[in-house]
Scaffold this motif. Structure first.
Motif, PDB file in Angstrom:
ATOM      1  N   ASP A 261       0.801  -1.233   0.000  1.00 44.77           N
ATOM      2  CA  ASP A 261       0.000   0.000   0.000  1.00 44.77           C
ATOM      3  C   ASP A 261       0.826   1.273   0.000  1.00 44.77           C
ATOM      4  O   ASP A 261       0.277   2.368   0.096  1.00 44.77           O
ATOM      5  N   ILE A 262       2.164   1.137  -0.065  1.00 48.09           N
ATOM      6  CA  ILE A 262       3.000   2.336  -0.141  1.00 48.09           C
ATOM      7  C   ILE A 262       4.075   2.078  -1.180  1.00 48.09           C
ATOM      8  O   ILE A 262       4.552   0.958  -1.357  1.00 48.09           O
ATOM      9  N   ASN A 263       4.454   3.140  -1.903  1.00 41.26           N
ATOM     10  CA  ASN A 263       5.450   2.988  -2.967  1.00 41.26           C
ATOM     11  C   ASN A 263       5.081   1.824  -3.871  1.00 41.26           C
ATOM     12  O   ASN A 263       5.902   0.948  -4.146  1.00 41.26           O
ATOM     13  N   THR A 264       3.851   1.753  -4.298  1.00 44.58           N
ATOM     14  CA  THR A 264       3.404   0.633  -5.117  1.00 44.58           C
ATOM     15  C   THR A 264       4.211   0.551  -6.391  1.00 44.58           C
ATOM     16  O   THR A 264       4.750   1.533  -6.874  1.00 44.58           O
ATOM     17  N   GLY A 265       4.223  -0.648  -6.963  1.00 45.99           N
ATOM     18  CA  GLY A 265       5.022  -0.879  -8.153  1.00 45.99           C
ATOM     19  C   GLY A 265       6.403  -1.342  -7.775  1.00 45.99           C
ATOM     20  O   GLY A 265       6.620  -1.972  -6.749  1.00 45.99           O
ATOM     21  N   SER A 266       7.376  -1.021  -8.624  1.00 44.24           N
ATOM     22  CA  SER A 266       8.741  -1.501  -8.407  1.00 44.24           C
ATOM     23  C   SER A 266       9.687  -0.366  -8.051  1.00 44.24           C
ATOM     24  O   SER A 266      10.895  -0.497  -8.186  1.00 44.24           O
ATOM     25  N   GLU A 267       9.118   0.766  -7.570  1.00 47.63           N
ATOM     26  CA  GLU A 267       9.965   1.920  -7.316  1.00 47.63           C
ATOM     27  C   GLU A 267      10.635   1.865  -5.954  1.00 47.63           C
ATOM     28  O   GLU A 267      11.599   2.573  -5.719  1.00 47.63           O
ATOM     29  N   GLY A 268      10.106   1.094  -5.008  1.00 48.50           N
ATOM     30  CA  GLY A 268      10.697   1.096  -3.689  1.00 48.50           C
ATOM     31  C   GLY A 268      10.268  -0.101  -2.874  1.00 48.50           C
ATOM     32  O   GLY A 268       9.520  -0.960  -3.334  1.00 48.50           O
ATOM     33  N   GLY A 269      10.760  -0.177  -1.643  1.00 46.84           N
ATOM     34  CA  GLY A 269      10.430  -1.276  -0.757  1.00 46.84           C
ATOM     35  C   GLY A 269      10.658  -0.876   0.679  1.00 46.84           C
ATOM     36  O   GLY A 269      10.805   0.314   1.006  1.00 46.84           O
ATOM     37  N   VAL A 270      10.727  -1.883   1.560  1.00 44.87           N
ATOM     38  CA  VAL A 270      10.927  -1.642   2.984  1.00 44.87           C
ATOM     39  C   VAL A 270      11.996  -2.592   3.502  1.00 44.87           C
ATOM     40  O   VAL A 270      12.167  -3.708   2.986  1.00 44.87           O
ATOM     41  N   ILE A 271      12.742  -2.137   4.501  1.00 42.00           N
ATOM     42  CA  ILE A 271      13.759  -2.964   5.136  1.00 42.00           C
ATOM     43  C   ILE A 271      13.713  -2.729   6.634  1.00 42.00           C
ATOM     44  O   ILE A 271      13.136  -1.746   7.119  1.00 42.00           O
ATOM     45  N   ALA A 272      14.334  -3.658   7.345  1.00 44.33           N
ATOM     46  CA  ALA A 272      14.473  -3.465   8.790  1.00 44.33           C
ATOM     47  C   ALA A 272      15.479  -2.358   9.042  1.00 44.33           C
ATOM     48  O   ALA A 272      16.500  -2.250   8.353  1.00 44.33           O
ATOM     49  N   CYS A 273      15.203  -1.540  10.021  1.00 40.67           N
ATOM     50  CA  CYS A 273      16.103  -0.422  10.312  1.00 40.67           C
ATOM     51  C   CYS A 273      17.503  -0.918  10.662  1.00 40.67           C
ATOM     52  O   CYS A 273      18.493  -0.287  10.333  1.00 40.67           O
ATOM     53  N   ALA A 274      17.576  -2.081  11.286  1.00 36.47           N
ATOM     54  CA  ALA A 274      18.881  -2.618  11.676  1.00 36.47           C
ATOM     55  C   ALA A 274      19.729  -3.003  10.471  1.00 36.47           C
ATOM     56  O   ALA A 274      20.954  -3.136  10.592  1.00 36.47           O
ATOM     57  N   ASP A 275      19.097  -3.218   9.300  1.00 36.15           N
ATOM     58  CA  ASP A 275      19.842  -3.621   8.110  1.00 36.15           C
ATOM     59  C   ASP A 275      20.344  -2.444   7.282  1.00 36.15           C
ATOM     60  O   ASP A 275      20.971  -2.643   6.232  1.00 36.15           O
ATOM     61  N   LEU A 276      20.063  -1.209   7.706  1.00 40.44           N
ATOM     62  CA  LEU A 276      20.503  -0.041   6.942  1.00 40.44           C
ATOM     63  C   LEU A 276      21.999   0.189   7.147  1.00 40.44           C
ATOM     64  O   LEU A 276      22.444   0.378   8.286  1.00 40.44           O
TER      65      LEU A 276
END
Length: 718
Positions: free
Chosen positions: A479-494
Motif C-alpha cells: 500500500d505504499i510505494n506501489t510498483g517496483s519503485e521502492g520497498g521496505v527494510i528493517a532499520c537494523a539492516d541499513l
C-alpha cells in the motif's frame, strides 16, 4: 588493334612499362581496399544474422515439437555474458545454432571466450554459476564474434517455461536482425564514403600520363587512325594494367583477410569466414574495375576523338561554371527537409538520409574544379613571386586537373568529419560511464517475480565473503510505494554509510537499488518510517537483495555467483553501477574505433591518389619544366610551383570538406535524433593536421623526381 594496344603497353620502352606497373600497383591497392570494404559489410550482416539466432522470435510453423527458449544477461567485471536456457519438448525440436544437440537438464555448452574465463578465474567467481555437465564448446555459427561470452544451458520445459522472457520456438530462422536505424545509416555512409575514395584512386591511377598519351594518340589520328581504333587501343592499354592490378588486389585481400578479421573495426572482431565475398561482389570488382579503368581511359581521350589538332595545340578547356554547386546544395536541402519531415519507418529514413549524404559527396567532387578555379584566381591576384603566379595560372587554366589530384583528400575529410561529428555527439549525449564506475562495488539483484524464500541464510553467507560490508533484503511495501519503485527494510539492516532511521522506527521505506540510494543518501540522511512491525516485514515477499562490497573483483564476482545460485530465475543478473553503462560504452567505443578506421583509410587513400597525381603531373610536364630551367628558372622555383599547385587547393578544399561534413552531421543528428552537433574532440584536429602534413610530405617526396626528369635533354623537340 588489340595486339597493337598490348604491344604499346608492354613494349613501349621503360616509360610505358613503368607506367603499366605503377597503374597496376595502384589498382591493386584500390581493388584490395574495395574488396575489404565489401567483405566488411558482409561480415556485419553475418554478425547480425547470428545475433538474430540468439534472440529468436516465437514462430508458429505448425511443427509438433517446439523448443523452450529464454535469453538472459549476466555480467563478469563489466563484460556481458549471454545466457540461453533451452528445453526441447520432443525429438524434432530445433537445435540451437553452434551446438550438435540441445543440452538436457544439468548440461551446458559455453563459448571459447567464456571457457577461457572459466580457466582463468576461481570457480566461486564465475564457473559455479553454471553447475552441471560441460558438453563442449559453442561453434562459430552460434556466436556473433570470437570474443562473445555465451552459455547455452539445458533445463526441463517446466523450468525454462517459467523463466523471464521465455518463449516457444519451432524454427530459429536465419533472417538477419535489423540494427538500430542510426547504426544502419552510419554503416551505409561509411561504406559509401570508403568506396568513393577507392574509386577516385583507381580512376586517378588509370589516368597516369594521360596528357602524353593524348599527344601520342593524336599523332596516330593525324596519320589516319579512326576514333574507334584509338579508343580500343586506349582501353586495351588501361584494361591490361587494371586486370593485372585487380588480380593482385584479390591476392592481397585473401592474404590479409585473417589479420583484418581480428581487428575490432566495429567494437568486436569478426570470424575470418565472415569476411567473405559474394558472387556479386567478386563480379563487381573483377569486371567493374577493369571496365572502369577502360572507361576512364576513353573519357580522358574525348578531346582526341573530337579533334586531334586540339590536343597538339593544347587548347585551354572551358572554365567550370558556378552551376556545379547545385548538387551539393540539393544534398543539403534534402537533409534540411528531413528535419521537419522525417519518415516514420527505417526504410523511409534510409531512403532520405543516404541519398542526401551521397549527393553532398558527389556534389563536392562536381564542385571541386570550380572551387579550385576560384582559389587559383584569388592566389593569382595576390601573387608576388614567380612560382605563385605560375602555379595560380596553371590551376586557373586547367582547374579540373588541379582538383583531380586532391579530390581523394577532399572526400576523405568529408567522410571523416561526418563520422566523427555523428559519433562524438552520440557518445556525448548518451554518456557512457567509464569502466571505473563498477568500483562503487554495490551489487544489486532486482527480482522480476516476487519470492518468499527466506534470505537469512543467504545474507549470512554473503556477509561471510571477504570484502562484503553489508547485505540487505528489500521487501515489497504494501500500500505504499506501489510498483517496483521502492520497498521496505528493517532499520537494523541499513548500512551506516547511507544515513539513519527516523526516531523510533523499526522498518523504513527505501528505493530498491543501493545505487539509487547513493543518488540521494548520505550519512546524514534520515529515512522515513514504514507503518509495519518486524513480524509483518518478514512475511512480505523479497523484491531485491543489495550487497555492499569494497569494490574488489573477487568480492563482486563471488557475490554475483552466490546470488545467482540462490535465485536462478533472474532476467538480468546481479549487477553493479556501471555494468549497463559499460556494455553500452563498449558499443560506443566500437563506433569510435570505426571512425578512426575511416579517418586512417580515407586519408591513406587520399594520400595515394595525391602521390599518383603529382607524379603523373611531373612526367606529363617535364618538357615545359625543362624549358623553364633552360630559360634560367632555378629548380627551387619549380619545386615551389609543384608544391603550391597541390598544397594550396588541398588546404582550401580541406576547409570546405570539413565544414560541409560537420554541417551534414549536424543536419543528420537534428533530423534523426534531435541532437545538436557537439564539437569534435581535439584528437580529431590532431589527426586531420597529421593527415594533411603527411600529404604535404607526399608532395615533398616527389621533389627529387622533378630534378631528374627536367634535364636539358628533355627539352628537345619531340
Amino acid at each position: 588493334m588489340i595486339r597493337f594496344g598490348l604491344r604499346l603497353a608492354v613494349a613501349g620502352g621503360r616509360e610505358a612499362l613503368t607506367r603499366l606497373l605503377v597503374i597496376a600497383a595502384a589498382v591493386a591497392i584500390g581493388s584490395g581496399l574495395l574488396l575489404t570494404t565489401l567483405a566488411g559489410v558482409n561480415a556485419v550482416d553475418a554478425q547480425l544474422t547470428r545475433y538474430a539466432s540468439i534472440y529468436p522470435h516465437a514462430l508458429t510453423t505448425g511443427a509438433a515439437d517446439k523448443l523452450w527458449w529464454s535469453t538472459r544477461d549476466d555480467y563478469f567485471h563489466g563484460e556481458q555474458i549471454i545466457r540461453i536456457d533451452v528445453a526441447a519438448t520432443g525429438s524434432t525440436a530445433p537445435v540451437p545454432a553452434g551446438v550438435p544437440t540441445t543440452p538436457g537438464p544439468g548440461e551446458y555448452y559455453v563459448s571459447p571466450a567464456l571457457r577461457d574465463l572459466f580457466a582463468a578465474q576461481p570457480a566461486d567467481q564465475l564457473a559455479n554459476r553454471y553447475p552441471g555437465r560441460d558438453l563442449g564448446t559453442v561453434g562459430p555459427s552460434g556466436l556473433t564474434s570470437p570474443d562473445t561470452l555465451l552459455a547455452i544451458v539445458g533445463g526441463t520445459p517446466d523450468s525454462v517455461g517459467k523463466l523471464p522472457n521465455a518463449r516457444q520456438v519451432d524454427d530459429l530462422g536465419d533472417t538477419p536482425a535489423l540494427p538500430e536505424t542510426t547504426v544502419d545509416l552510419i554503416l551505409g555512409v561509411v561504406a559509401g564514403g570508403l568506396l568513393f575514395p577507392v574509386l577516385i584512386f583507381i580512376g586517378t591511377a588509370t589516368r597516369l600520363s594521360a596528357a602524353r598519351r593524348e599527344q601520342r594518340f593524336a599523332a596516330m589520328r593525324l596519320v589516319g587512325a579512326t576514333p574507334r581504333q584509338i579508343s580500343l587501343v586506349a582501353a586495351v592499354e588501361a584494361g591490361l594494367a587494371a586486370v593485372v592490378g585487380t588480380a593482385v588486389g584479390f591476392g592481397l585481400f585473401y592474404a590479409f583477410r585473417d589479420p583484418l578479421a581480428g581487428i575490432p573495426f566495429t567494437g568486436m572482431p569478426f570470424f575470418p569466414g565472415d569476411m567473405s565475398l559474394t558472387g556479386g561482389d567478386i563480379s563487381l570488382v573483377a569486371l567493374g574495375v577493369p571496365a572502369g579503368a577502360a572507361l576512364a581511359a576513353q573519357i580522358s581521350l574525348r578531346r582526341v576523338r573530337i579533334s586531334p589538332l586540339g590536343v597538339t595545340r593544347r587548347v585551354t578547356p572551358r572554365p567550370p561554371r558556378a552551376y556545379r554547386l547545385i548538387p551539393m546544395a540539393l544534398g543539403v536541402a534534402v537533409l534540411v527537409f528531413a528535419i521537419s519531415f522525417r519518415p516514420a519507418t527505417s526504410d523511409g529514413q534510409a531512403a532520405v538520409f543516404l541519398p542526401g549524404l551521397l549527393l553532398i559527396m558527389a556534389g563536392l567532387v562536381f564542385a571541386g574544379p570550380w572551387l579550385t578555379m576560384v582559389g587559383a584566381r584569388v592566389m593569382a591576384r595576390y601573387a608576388n613571386r614567380p612560382a605563385t603566379l605560375i602555379a595560380a595560372r596553371r590551376l586557373a587554366d586547367n582547374p579540373k586537373a588541379g582538383f583531380r589530384a586532391i579530390s581523394g583528400i577532399m572526400l576523405a575529410l568529408f567522410v571523416t568529419s561526418v563520422a566523427v561529428g555523428v559519433i562524438t555527439t552520440i557518445v556525448d549525449e548518451r554518456g557512457p560511464a567509464p569502466r571505473g564506475s563498477i568500483d562503487a562495488g554495490t551489487v544489486t539483484t532486482v527480482f522480476d517475480e516476487k519470492t518468499t524464500a527466506a534470505p537469512d541464510t543467504l545474507l549470512a553467507e554473503l556477509r561471510a565473503i571477504s570484502g562484503v560490508s553489508s547485505a540487505t533484503a528489500i521487501r515489497e511495501a504494501p500500500d505504499i510505494n506501489t510498483g517496483s519503485e521502492g520497498g521496505v527494510i528493517a532499520c537494523a539492516d541499513l548500512p551506516n554509510a547511507y544515513g539513519r532511521c527516523a526516531e523510533g522506527a523499526s522498518v523504513i521505506e527505501v528505493p530498491l537499488g543501493l545505487s539509487r540510494w547513493e543518488e540521494s543518501a548520505s550519512p546524514a540522511t534520515v529515512w522515513r518510517a514504514a507503518p509495519l512491525t518486524l513480524d509483518e516485514l518478514r512475511r512480505l515477499p523479497v523484491v531485491a537483495v543489495v550487497v555492499g562490497t569494497d569494490g574488489s573483483t573477487a568480492a563482486i564476482e563471488r557475490t554475483r555467483t552466490l546470488l545467482e545460485i540462490a535465485y536462478p530465475t533472474f532476467w538480468v543478473g546481479p549487477n553493479v553501477p556501471g555494468d549497463f553503462e559499460s556494455d553500452f560504452a563498449d558499443t560506443l567505443r566500437g563506433w569510435e574505433q570505426l571512425a578512426n578506421v575511416i579517418i586512417i583509410a580515407s586519408l591513406a587513400l587520399g594520400g595515394c591518389s595525391l602521390a599518383v597525381s603529382v607524379i603523373g603531373g611531373l612526367t606529363e610536364r617535364r618538357r615545359p619544366f625543362s624549358l623553364l630551367r633552360l630559360s634560367g628558372a632555378p629548380v627551387r622555383v619549380l619545386r615551389r610551383v609543384v608544391a603550391l599547385e597541390s598544397a594550396v587547393p588541398m588546404l582550401a578544399v580541406a576547409a570546405v570538406a570539413i565544414g560541409m561534413g560537420l554541417l551534414a552531421a549536424h543536419l543528420f543528428l537534428r533530423a534523426q535524433m534531435g541532437y545538436t552537433l557537439v564539437a569534435p574532440p581535439p584528437r580529431f584536429a590532431v589527426i586531420v593536421v597529421l593527415g594533411l602534413t603527411a600529404c604535404l610530405g607526399v608532395i615533398a617526396s616527389t621533389m627529387p623526381l622533378l630534378e631528374r626528369v627536367t634535364g636539358p635533354e628533355t627539352a628537345r623537340s619531340e
